[in-house]
Design a protein around this motif. Structure first.
Motif, PDB file in Angstrom:
ATOM      1  N   SER A  51       0.924  -1.248   0.146  1.00 54.26           N
ATOM      2  CA  SER A  51      -0.077   0.017   0.071  1.00 54.26           C
ATOM      3  C   SER A  51       0.797   1.361   0.022  1.00 54.26           C
ATOM      4  O   SER A  51       0.449   2.335  -0.621  1.00 54.26           O
ATOM      5  CB  SER A  51      -0.870   0.013   1.330  1.00 54.26           C
ATOM      6  N   GLU A  52       1.973   1.144   0.551  1.00 54.43           N
ATOM      7  CA  GLU A  52       2.893   2.426   0.475  1.00 54.43           C
ATOM      8  C   GLU A  52       3.638   2.789  -0.771  1.00 54.43           C
ATOM      9  O   GLU A  52       4.006   3.691  -0.927  1.00 54.43           O
ATOM     10  CB  GLU A  52       4.017   2.139   1.610  1.00 54.43           C
ATOM     11  N   ASN A  53       3.603   1.706  -1.812  1.00 48.86           N
ATOM     12  CA  ASN A  53       4.340   1.759  -3.096  1.00 48.86           C
ATOM     13  C   ASN A  53       3.057   1.919  -4.453  1.00 48.86           C
ATOM     14  O   ASN A  53       3.658   1.769  -5.233  1.00 48.86           O
ATOM     15  CB  ASN A  53       5.366   0.883  -3.066  1.00 48.86           C
ATOM     16  N   HIS A  54       1.747   1.781  -3.867  1.00 54.48           N
ATOM     17  CA  HIS A  54       1.086   1.862  -4.938  1.00 54.48           C
ATOM     18  C   HIS A  54      -0.071   3.034  -4.723  1.00 54.48           C
ATOM     19  O   HIS A  54      -0.269   3.424  -3.696  1.00 54.48           O
ATOM     20  CB  HIS A  54       0.468   0.207  -5.118  1.00 54.48           C
ATOM     21  N   GLN A  98      -6.002   3.776  -5.837  1.00 54.14           N
ATOM     22  CA  GLN A  98      -6.817   2.983  -6.608  1.00 54.14           C
ATOM     23  C   GLN A  98      -6.461   1.253  -6.666  1.00 54.14           C
ATOM     24  O   GLN A  98      -7.278   0.440  -6.354  1.00 54.14           O
ATOM     25  CB  GLN A  98      -7.175   3.485  -7.972  1.00 54.14           C
ATOM     26  N   ASP A  99      -5.331   1.134  -6.659  1.00 58.20           N
ATOM     27  CA  ASP A  99      -4.827   0.039  -6.840  1.00 58.20           C
ATOM     28  C   ASP A  99      -4.978  -0.835  -5.526  1.00 58.20           C
ATOM     29  O   ASP A  99      -5.540  -1.903  -5.256  1.00 58.20           O
ATOM     30  CB  ASP A  99      -3.243  -0.146  -7.071  1.00 58.20           C
ATOM     31  N   VAL A 100      -4.614   0.229  -4.439  1.00 54.14           N
ATOM     32  CA  VAL A 100      -4.677  -0.619  -2.979  1.00 54.14           C
ATOM     33  C   VAL A 100      -5.989  -0.910  -2.504  1.00 54.14           C
ATOM     34  O   VAL A 100      -6.380  -2.109  -1.970  1.00 54.14           O
ATOM     35  CB  VAL A 100      -4.190   0.695  -2.009  1.00 54.14           C
ATOM     36  N   PHE A 101      -7.088  -0.006  -2.812  1.00 58.87           N
ATOM     37  CA  PHE A 101      -8.459  -0.487  -2.225  1.00 58.87           C
ATOM     38  C   PHE A 101      -9.006  -1.342  -3.258  1.00 58.87           C
ATOM     39  O   PHE A 101      -9.873  -2.283  -2.726  1.00 58.87           O
ATOM     40  CB  PHE A 101      -9.388   0.687  -2.537  1.00 58.87           C
ATOM     41  N   LYS A 102      -8.675  -1.356  -4.511  1.00 61.21           N
ATOM     42  CA  LYS A 102      -9.037  -2.558  -5.566  1.00 61.21           C
ATOM     43  C   LYS A 102      -8.811  -3.902  -5.028  1.00 61.21           C
ATOM     44  O   LYS A 102      -9.675  -4.829  -4.866  1.00 61.21           O
ATOM     45  CB  LYS A 102      -8.714  -2.479  -6.710  1.00 61.21           C
ATOM     46  N   SER A 103      -7.338  -4.129  -4.664  1.00 59.89           N
ATOM     47  CA  SER A 103      -6.855  -5.340  -4.160  1.00 59.89           C
ATOM     48  C   SER A 103      -7.377  -5.722  -2.658  1.00 59.89           C
ATOM     49  O   SER A 103      -7.642  -6.869  -2.595  1.00 59.89           O
ATOM     50  CB  SER A 103      -5.173  -5.105  -4.196  1.00 59.89           C
ATOM     51  N   LEU A 104      -7.520  -4.882  -2.008  1.00 56.34           N
ATOM     52  CA  LEU A 104      -7.842  -4.947  -0.737  1.00 56.34           C
ATOM     53  C   LEU A 104      -9.362  -5.603  -0.653  1.00 56.34           C
ATOM     54  O   LEU A 104      -9.710  -6.644  -0.014  1.00 56.34           O
ATOM     55  CB  LEU A 104      -7.854  -3.666   0.209  1.00 56.34           C
ATOM     56  N   ASN A 105     -10.414  -4.807  -1.397  1.00 49.44           N
ATOM     57  CA  ASN A 105     -11.562  -5.448  -1.582  1.00 49.44           C
ATOM     58  C   ASN A 105     -11.681  -6.841  -2.328  1.00 49.44           C
ATOM     59  O   ASN A 105     -12.331  -7.683  -1.722  1.00 49.44           O
ATOM     60  CB  ASN A 105     -12.449  -4.391  -2.446  1.00 49.44           C
ATOM     61  N   THR A 106     -10.883  -7.008  -3.101  1.00 49.64           N
ATOM     62  CA  THR A 106     -10.943  -8.491  -3.713  1.00 49.64           C
ATOM     63  C   THR A 106     -10.471  -9.471  -2.693  1.00 49.64           C
ATOM     64  O   THR A 106     -11.408 -10.262  -2.607  1.00 49.64           O
ATOM     65  CB  THR A 106     -10.028  -8.381  -4.936  1.00 49.64           C
ATOM     66  N   TYR A 107      -9.564  -9.223  -1.814  1.00 51.61           N
ATOM     67  CA  TYR A 107      -8.822 -10.170  -0.967  1.00 51.61           C
ATOM     68  C   TYR A 107     -10.037 -10.382   0.053  1.00 51.61           C
ATOM     69  O   TYR A 107     -10.200 -11.438   0.627  1.00 51.61           O
ATOM     70  CB  TYR A 107      -7.460  -9.940  -0.432  1.00 51.61           C
ATOM     71  N   LEU A 108     -10.528  -9.182   0.611  1.00 54.27           N
ATOM     72  CA  LEU A 108     -11.514  -9.184   2.032  1.00 54.27           C
ATOM     73  C   LEU A 108     -12.680 -10.149   1.652  1.00 54.27           C
ATOM     74  O   LEU A 108     -13.221 -10.917   2.309  1.00 54.27           O
ATOM     75  CB  LEU A 108     -11.969  -7.776   2.216  1.00 54.27           C
ATOM     76  N   ALA A 109     -12.977  -9.958   0.220  1.00 55.57           N
ATOM     77  CA  ALA A 109     -14.350 -10.746  -0.250  1.00 55.57           C
ATOM     78  C   ALA A 109     -13.913 -12.309  -0.125  1.00 55.57           C
ATOM     79  O   ALA A 109     -15.076 -13.004   0.293  1.00 55.57           O
ATOM     80  CB  ALA A 109     -14.766 -10.567  -1.682  1.00 55.57           C
ATOM     81  N   TYR A 110     -12.801 -12.624  -0.582  1.00 54.05           N
ATOM     82  CA  TYR A 110     -12.465 -14.092  -0.331  1.00 54.05           C
ATOM     83  C   TYR A 110     -12.145 -14.409   0.848  1.00 54.05           C
ATOM     84  O   TYR A 110     -12.413 -15.910   1.116  1.00 54.05           O
ATOM     85  CB  TYR A 110     -11.209 -14.167  -1.326  1.00 54.05           C
ATOM     86  N   MET A 111     -11.814 -13.556   1.770  1.00 56.76           N
ATOM     87  CA  MET A 111     -11.694 -13.955   3.332  1.00 56.76           C
ATOM     88  C   MET A 111     -13.110 -14.006   4.005  1.00 56.76           C
ATOM     89  O   MET A 111     -13.183 -14.726   4.833  1.00 56.76           O
ATOM     90  CB  MET A 111     -10.601 -13.135   3.833  1.00 56.76           C
ATOM     91  N   ILE A 112     -13.934 -13.229   3.765  1.00 53.67           N
ATOM     92  CA  ILE A 112     -14.995 -12.960   4.763  1.00 53.67           C
ATOM     93  C   ILE A 112     -16.083 -14.014   4.234  1.00 53.67           C
ATOM     94  O   ILE A 112     -16.878 -14.538   5.047  1.00 53.67           O
ATOM     95  CB  ILE A 112     -15.588 -11.501   4.380  1.00 53.67           C
ATOM     96  N   GLN A 113     -16.372 -14.316   3.038  1.00 50.00           N
ATOM     97  CA  GLN A 113     -17.329 -15.021   2.615  1.00 50.00           C
ATOM     98  C   GLN A 113     -17.232 -16.500   3.349  1.00 50.00           C
ATOM     99  O   GLN A 113     -18.433 -17.154   3.844  1.00 50.00           O
ATOM    100  CB  GLN A 113     -17.320 -15.416   1.279  1.00 50.00           C
ATOM    101  N   ASP A 145      -0.316  -8.274  -8.632  1.00 43.61           N
ATOM    102  CA  ASP A 145       0.435  -8.700  -7.343  1.00 43.61           C
ATOM    103  C   ASP A 145      -0.292  -9.571  -6.592  1.00 43.61           C
ATOM    104  O   ASP A 145      -1.560  -9.675  -6.451  1.00 43.61           O
ATOM    105  CB  ASP A 145       0.618  -7.368  -6.452  1.00 43.61           C
ATOM    106  N   THR A 146       0.430 -10.584  -5.866  1.00 38.73           N
ATOM    107  CA  THR A 146      -0.518 -11.544  -5.148  1.00 38.73           C
ATOM    108  C   THR A 146      -0.042 -11.675  -3.570  1.00 38.73           C
ATOM    109  O   THR A 146       1.223 -11.003  -3.230  1.00 38.73           O
ATOM    110  CB  THR A 146      -0.260 -12.942  -5.723  1.00 38.73           C
ATOM    111  N   PHE A 147      -0.799 -12.073  -2.604  1.00 38.46           N
ATOM    112  CA  PHE A 147      -0.550 -11.911  -1.402  1.00 38.46           C
ATOM    113  C   PHE A 147      -0.990 -13.422  -0.662  1.00 38.46           C
ATOM    114  O   PHE A 147      -2.045 -14.126  -1.240  1.00 38.46           O
ATOM    115  CB  PHE A 147      -1.263 -11.007  -0.807  1.00 38.46           C
ATOM    116  N   ASP A 148      -0.357 -13.771   0.309  1.00 32.30           N
ATOM    117  CA  ASP A 148      -0.769 -14.952   1.287  1.00 32.30           C
ATOM    118  C   ASP A 148      -1.393 -14.376   2.441  1.00 32.30           C
ATOM    119  O   ASP A 148      -1.165 -13.086   2.941  1.00 32.30           O
ATOM    120  CB  ASP A 148       0.457 -15.825   1.327  1.00 32.30           C
ATOM    121  N   ILE A 149      -1.993 -15.385   3.272  1.00 30.38           N
ATOM    122  CA  ILE A 149      -2.581 -15.076   4.619  1.00 30.38           C
ATOM    123  C   ILE A 149      -1.871 -15.775   5.425  1.00 30.38           C
ATOM    124  O   ILE A 149      -1.390 -16.901   5.546  1.00 30.38           O
ATOM    125  CB  ILE A 149      -4.256 -15.588   4.313  1.00 30.38           C
TER     126      ILE A 149
END
Length: 337
Positions: free
Chosen positions: A171-174, A177-192, A250-254
């Motif tokens: 988030s410090e280097n993007h 728009q990119d940060v919120f888009k990526s965050l919302n995508t991952y949160l949806a996959y985590m919350i469901q 970009d991809t992230f792990d949990i």
């Protein structure tokens, strides 16, 4: 020091007027034109004569004279020609100078900034809607059905913390728009998975999710609900990462921590927005476990391990010294292959 002052002045001059077409009109204190210069036609200003009234020649200056202030700046004024200009008006002895500086580039930058602000606002609205979907009115209505005492009560639950590893540095280097888009995508996959296993999303803290299991009635023990949720989150994120890699994103792990035990449980808020509040050792323990977990790792405490029955075979025993807990804790670890 004099050389330094000259450097500063030169820099300010370049910053102020470099690549900006300038024009001027000198008028008397009561608004009569005395002289003029520069490319005034750029701003749609023609046919000036000595002693003409400035307010009759330039309509956007109507009402500013006589000038009572020491100086006045009008930013990004749209001239009769359609060109934007910064207008600086200030006293020179007994007269008044009106300076016009081309503000086209400045206006274009403002448009870009405003567009970015609008895009960010839309992303924030979308993020807010996602939060409301999991923390809002629907949850409030469900919580009303539980009849939890206003003073709170002691309840045996499982607490899950899940964090998106490496997202802070991302988030410090993007861009936002990119940060919120990526965050919302991952949160949806985590919350469901939390919702699918009768859990409650208690908090979304930046790139981390806190969930509670065992609040809603169920035949499945809260520890099993929480661990099954953790496995599903890992599976979902693995699938998401494969899709994002194919798109060169970009991809992230949990990392996940789970603790099970008695906590003080209460409900805060009104009928439109009611939130679960949990306090106790096992809330802190789950948070500490998540903080110690590596990416693609699930750490659970001893209570959780005892309650998960057949799922125990997926975990390996270890000991960790956790922050705020004096003795080494018996912990069980699962690492995704």
């Amino acid at each position: 020091m004099s050389n330094l002052k000259k450097t500063i002045v030169d820099y300010i001059c370049d910053l102020t007027i470099k690549n900006r077409s300038s024009s001027h009109i000198l008028i008397t204190a009561d608004g009569k034109i005395k002289e003029w210069g520069g490319d005034l036609e750029l701003y749609g200003i023609y046919d000036l004569n000595i002693d003409d009234n400035i307010e009759e020649k330039i309509t956007f200056l109507y009402g500013f004279f006589p000038l009572t202030e020491e100086s006045l700046i009008l930013s990004c004024i749209k001239s009769d020609s359609g060109i934007s200009t910064d207008v600086h008006i200030f006293h020179i002895n007994d007269d008044i100078l009106i300076l016009f500086l081309d503000a086209t580039e400045k206006e274009n930058q403002n448009i870009i900034f405003q567009q970015k602000a609008n895009d960010l606002s839309l992303l924030r609205d979308k993020h807010s809607k996602i939060l409301d979907q999991y923390l809002g009115k629907e949850l409030s209505e469900k919580l009303l059905e539980l009849n939890i005492q206003e003073s709170g009560e002691l309840k045996y639950v499982s607490i899950l913390f899940a964090d998106i590893c490496g997202f802070t540095s991302y988030s410090e280097n993007h861009s936002p728009q990119d940060v919120f888009k990526s965050l919302n995508t991952y949160l949806a996959y985590m919350i469901q998975p939390v919702l699918d296993n009768a859990g409650i999303v208690d908090k979304i803290i930046g790139d981390a999710v806190m969930a509670i299991f065992g609040v809603f009635p169920s035949n499945v023990p809260p520890a099993i609900q929480s661990v099954q949720t953790a496995f599903k989150i890992m599976e979902n994120v693995k699938t998401l990462n494969e899709e994002r890699k194919a798109q060169s994103l970009d991809t992230f792990d949990i990392s996940i921590g789970i603790a099970t035990g008695n906590v003080f449980l209460g409900i805060l808020g009104n009928k439109n927005r009611r939130n679960i509040s949990t306090i106790g050792h096992f809330v802190n323990l789950a948070s500490r476990l998540e903080g110690e977990a590596n990416s693609k790792q699930i750490l659970v405490d001893e209570n959780t391990y005892k309650d998960i029955e057949d799922l125990q075979k997926k975990f390996n025993q270890t000991q960790l010294t956790l922050k705020g807990i004096a003795k080494p804790s018996l912990v069980y670890s699962y690492e995704e292959k």
